[in-house]
Design a protein around this motif. Structure first.
Motif, PDB file in Angstrom:
ATOM      1  N   UNK A 176      -6.524   7.074  -0.862  1.00  0.00           N
ATOM      2  CA  UNK A 176      -5.745   6.560  -1.989  1.00  0.00           C
ATOM      3  C   UNK A 176      -6.645   6.358  -3.195  1.00  0.00           C
ATOM      4  N   UNK A 177      -7.809   5.772  -2.975  1.00  0.00           N
ATOM      5  CA  UNK A 177      -8.708   5.467  -4.083  1.00  0.00           C
ATOM      6  C   UNK A 177      -9.378   6.723  -4.624  1.00  0.00           C
ATOM      7  N   UNK A 178      -9.811   7.618  -3.752  1.00  0.00           N
ATOM      8  CA  UNK A 178     -10.522   8.813  -4.214  1.00  0.00           C
ATOM      9  C   UNK A 178      -9.609   9.774  -4.973  1.00  0.00           C
ATOM     10  N   UNK A 179      -8.302   9.645  -4.801  1.00  0.00           N
ATOM     11  CA  UNK A 179      -7.376  10.514  -5.529  1.00  0.00           C
ATOM     12  C   UNK A 179      -7.205  10.099  -6.981  1.00  0.00           C
ATOM     13  N   UNK A 180      -7.687   8.901  -7.334  1.00  0.00           N
ATOM     14  CA  UNK A 180      -7.499   8.374  -8.691  1.00  0.00           C
ATOM     15  C   UNK A 180      -8.716   8.719  -9.543  1.00  0.00           C
ATOM     16  N   UNK A 184       0.819  -1.208   0.000  1.00  0.00           N
ATOM     17  CA  UNK A 184       0.000   0.000   0.000  1.00  0.00           C
ATOM     18  C   UNK A 184       0.851   1.256   0.000  1.00  0.00           C
ATOM     19  N   UNK A 185       2.073   1.192   0.561  1.00  0.00           N
ATOM     20  CA  UNK A 185       2.915   2.376   0.583  1.00  0.00           C
ATOM     21  C   UNK A 185       3.294   2.813  -0.816  1.00  0.00           C
ATOM     22  N   UNK A 186       3.293   1.894  -1.790  1.00  0.00           N
ATOM     23  CA  UNK A 186       3.560   2.265  -3.170  1.00  0.00           C
ATOM     24  C   UNK A 186       2.405   3.067  -3.759  1.00  0.00           C
ATOM     25  N   UNK A 187       1.165   2.733  -3.362  1.00  0.00           N
ATOM     26  CA  UNK A 187      -0.006   3.376  -3.947  1.00  0.00           C
ATOM     27  C   UNK A 187      -0.124   4.849  -3.577  1.00  0.00           C
ATOM     28  N   UNK A 188       0.509   5.243  -2.500  1.00  0.00           N
ATOM     29  CA  UNK A 188       0.437   6.649  -2.079  1.00  0.00           C
ATOM     30  C   UNK A 188       0.962   7.573  -3.179  1.00  0.00           C
ATOM     31  N   UNK A 189       1.905   7.103  -3.971  1.00  0.00           N
ATOM     32  CA  UNK A 189       2.536   7.929  -5.003  1.00  0.00           C
ATOM     33  C   UNK A 189       1.818   7.837  -6.348  1.00  0.00           C
ATOM     34  N   UNK A 190       0.821   6.968  -6.468  1.00  0.00           N
ATOM     35  CA  UNK A 190       0.268   6.638  -7.779  1.00  0.00           C
ATOM     36  C   UNK A 190      -0.384   7.838  -8.452  1.00  0.00           C
ATOM     37  N   UNK A 191      -1.221   8.585  -7.737  1.00  0.00           N
ATOM     38  CA  UNK A 191      -1.970   9.668  -8.389  1.00  0.00           C
ATOM     39  C   UNK A 191      -1.067  10.810  -8.854  1.00  0.00           C
ATOM     40  N   UNK A 192       0.104  10.970  -8.212  1.00  0.00           N
ATOM     41  CA  UNK A 192       1.018  12.035  -8.628  1.00  0.00           C
ATOM     42  C   UNK A 192       1.885  11.606  -9.810  1.00  0.00           C
ATOM     43  N   UNK A 226       0.512  -7.079   6.079  1.00  0.00           N
ATOM     44  CA  UNK A 226       0.079  -6.185   5.009  1.00  0.00           C
ATOM     45  C   UNK A 226      -1.206  -6.655   4.361  1.00  0.00           C
ATOM     46  N   UNK A 227      -1.413  -7.975   4.302  1.00  0.00           N
ATOM     47  CA  UNK A 227      -2.617  -8.493   3.671  1.00  0.00           C
ATOM     48  C   UNK A 227      -3.864  -8.206   4.483  1.00  0.00           C
ATOM     49  N   UNK A 228      -3.714  -7.777   5.724  1.00  0.00           N
ATOM     50  CA  UNK A 228      -4.858  -7.528   6.593  1.00  0.00           C
ATOM     51  C   UNK A 228      -5.026  -6.042   6.888  1.00  0.00           C
ATOM     52  N   UNK A 229      -4.330  -5.189   6.135  1.00  0.00           N
ATOM     53  CA  UNK A 229      -4.480  -3.761   6.307  1.00  0.00           C
ATOM     54  C   UNK A 229      -5.579  -3.249   5.388  1.00  0.00           C
ATOM     55  N   UNK A 230      -6.524  -2.457   5.890  1.00  0.00           N
ATOM     56  CA  UNK A 230      -7.558  -1.898   5.025  1.00  0.00           C
ATOM     57  C   UNK A 230      -6.975  -0.883   4.053  1.00  0.00           C
TER      58      UNK A 230
END
Length: 543
Positions: A225-229, A188-196, A216-220
């Protein structure tokens, strides 16, 4: 001298892009590369083919090792380990632009990058790519003179427990401005950078892979992250963690989102906790204005109803629901009512409902039955093309309900009502072969049918054709799960009736090898004989 036809760029690209796919062991053509020897030969044929062939040759990469090997050999070395790992030479000298020229010449051609299991699923001996050490991986992405190592990357697949964990902190640098599809594990830490870094991302798949760090598999998935896309059109979300319905509120704000798949799985039947992390105010409604397809896979039918009850889908065409741990009639009836309320009756075309068998077939109050009253709610949807219901409960059908459904669904192409309960054939079914007549009459596009009927009282009158002359000439295959007494007269009556309303019927229970199928095989043979007999006069005239 080169033929003038080879000066036409469109023709060159047509030839190169039609090189057959190589047999590299991957089942999907999306990740199978074209035949490499053919492309190499094309690239060396003449200048006209050189650049286009190289573009295709490098378009799909399984890792970055081939690009690393384009760097001067004094910058990297191959370790003597079981993986043949590529690592950075120490000490590392400063690089010049000339050091990167060859790598950049090929890197700009890469369109798809796959970081996943290092072995082919169909050929475990096929090596997909050398492993890069974490230090070399980070150095490669941070030292490249270009802002993006792969500036034209469109598709990135990043998952698998064998990807080194120390890649994660720098892997987001692979995200580029042209990235269209990302298939990623629980990093998930990779996804933080996705929208930029990839503002035009349209297709996102998130699923557990055990490689995003501890638990990590149990983190919501964070809502932000999703709304920024904003450009996102397709989302697949798979997780073992509880699902926060508040995430739905974020998804409903995405103006272009047309396809959603959410899979929230429990590990064991004993884990009966709800996978819905929070309750949502019943009075608040989330409208998905652009959504056309949604797939929900959850543990319990009640969870499916909870999610759907807070949503409105004015443009939804395809609804696919799965309950891991079965259901019971009341919960099923409630869910059908929710579907009736949240989906547009004039738009929805496909409903697929699957409850996993063998879990809740028999309860203390007796046999579990889905009633005709519950199923009749589906008749409100007038553009229905596909209805599939696979359940561990018994499905109570009758001829009146089948007629109501047939008249409500004139565009129907596939109907599948299948009970997977043990000994379901012991339950007397009220639906008969007569109930199929409205389907033949009012559903001219019906191509496939799976249904339980009682054929025992089938009767062919010498004074009237079955179905009143109405028939469906499109349907080729039927699956029946109800056995019957196989006396010769009964088989002939049933075969004649089916041939009259489905004259082009080719197969009955085609993929079923049980005793139930054996009795219907006799009926199928009767239908084939009647078809041959009907062709005698025409064949005789032609001869």
């Amino acid at each position: 001298m080169v033929h003038r036809a080879l000066t036409i760029p469109e023709l060159i690209h047509l030839i190169v892009n039609n090189v057959p796919l190589g047999d590299d062991g991957w089942p999907s053509s999306d990740w199978r590369s074209p035949d490499l020897p053919t492309l190499q030969a094309l690239a060396l044929t003449c200048r006209a083919f050189h650049e286009p062939a190289l573009d295709v040759l490098w378009s799909l990469q399984e890792g970055l090792s081939h690009l690393v090997e384009c760097l001067p050999t004094d910058l990297w070395t191959i370790l003597d380990d079981r993986h043949g790992t590529l690592t950075l030479n120490e000490p590392t000298r400063p690089t010049t632009h000339q050091d990167w020229e060859r790598l950049e010449f090929y890197a700009r051609r890469v369109r798809s990058l796959r970081y996943g299991p290092r072995k082919s699923p169909l050929n475990p001996y096929l090596r997909m790519s050398r492993v890069l050490s974490g230090k070399l991986f980070r150095w490669l992405l941070s030292s490249s003179p270009s802002h993006h190592l792969l500036p034209r990357l469109r598709f990135l697949e990043w998952y698998g427990s064998d990807i080194p964990f120390d890649y994660v902190d720098s892997a987001h640098m692979l995200f580029g401005p042209q990235l269209y599809m990302l298939d990623i594990g629980s990093c998930l830490q990779m996804l933080v950078h996705l929208h930029r870094r990839s503002p035009d991302i349209q297709d996102l798949h998130i699923h557990p892979d055990g490689n995003g760090g501890p638990d990590s598999d149990h983190q919501p998935i964070p809502r932000d992250i999703l709304t920024s896309l904003t450009p996102l059109r397709s989302l697949t979300l798979e997780s073992f963690s509880p699902f926060d319905i508040d995430v739905l509120a974020g998804l409903s704000t995405l103006p272009h989102l047309t396809e959603v798949k959410i899979v929230i799985a429990t590990i064991t039947r004993q884990d009966k906790r709800s996978l819905l992390e929070t309750d949502y105010p019943a009075a608040q409604s989330l409208e998905f204005r652009a959504l056309k397809s949604i797939t929900l896979v959850l543990s319990f039918m009640t969870e499916l109803s909870t999610i759907l009850s807070v949503c409105r889908f004015p443009r939804l065409r395809r609804l696919n629901l799965t309950s891991f741990w079965g259901s019971e009639p009341h919960a099923f009836d409630e869910m059908l009512q929710v579907i009736h309320d949240c989906c547009s009756h004039g738009v929805l075309e496909t409903i697929q409902i699957h409850t996993v068998p063998g879990q809740l077939t028999h309860l203390e109050e007796g046999i579990q039955v889905i009633t005709a009253t519950s199923l009749s709610r589906l008749c409100a949807f007038r553009r229905m093309r596909k209805i599939w219901l696979l359940t561990e409960m018994y499905i109570a059908l009758d001829d009146y309900l089948l007629e109501e459904m047939a008249m409500a669904w004139p565009c129907l192409e596939s109907l599948r009502f299948q009970s997977m309960a043990e000994d379901s054939w012991l339950i007397q079914n009220a639906a008969t072969l007569e109930g199929l007549v409205p389907l033949a009459r009012y559903c001219p596009s019906l191509k496939s049918l799976t249904i339980d009927v009682d054929p025992s009282d089938t009767f062919i009158s010498p004074h009237a054709e079955p179905g009143g002359g109405h028939c469906n000439r499109v349907l080729r295959s039927i699956d029946f799960k109800q056995p019957f007494a196989t006396d010769i007269y009964n088989v002939a009556e049933i075969g004649a009736f089916l041939y009259a309303i489905f004259p082009n019927l080719q197969a009955i229970n085609e993929y079923d090898s049980t005793m139930t199928s054996d009795c219907w095989r006799l009926v199928e043979n009767t239908v084939h004989v009647l078809r041959k007999v009907s062709q005698w006069p025409r064949n005789a005239g032609e001869s």
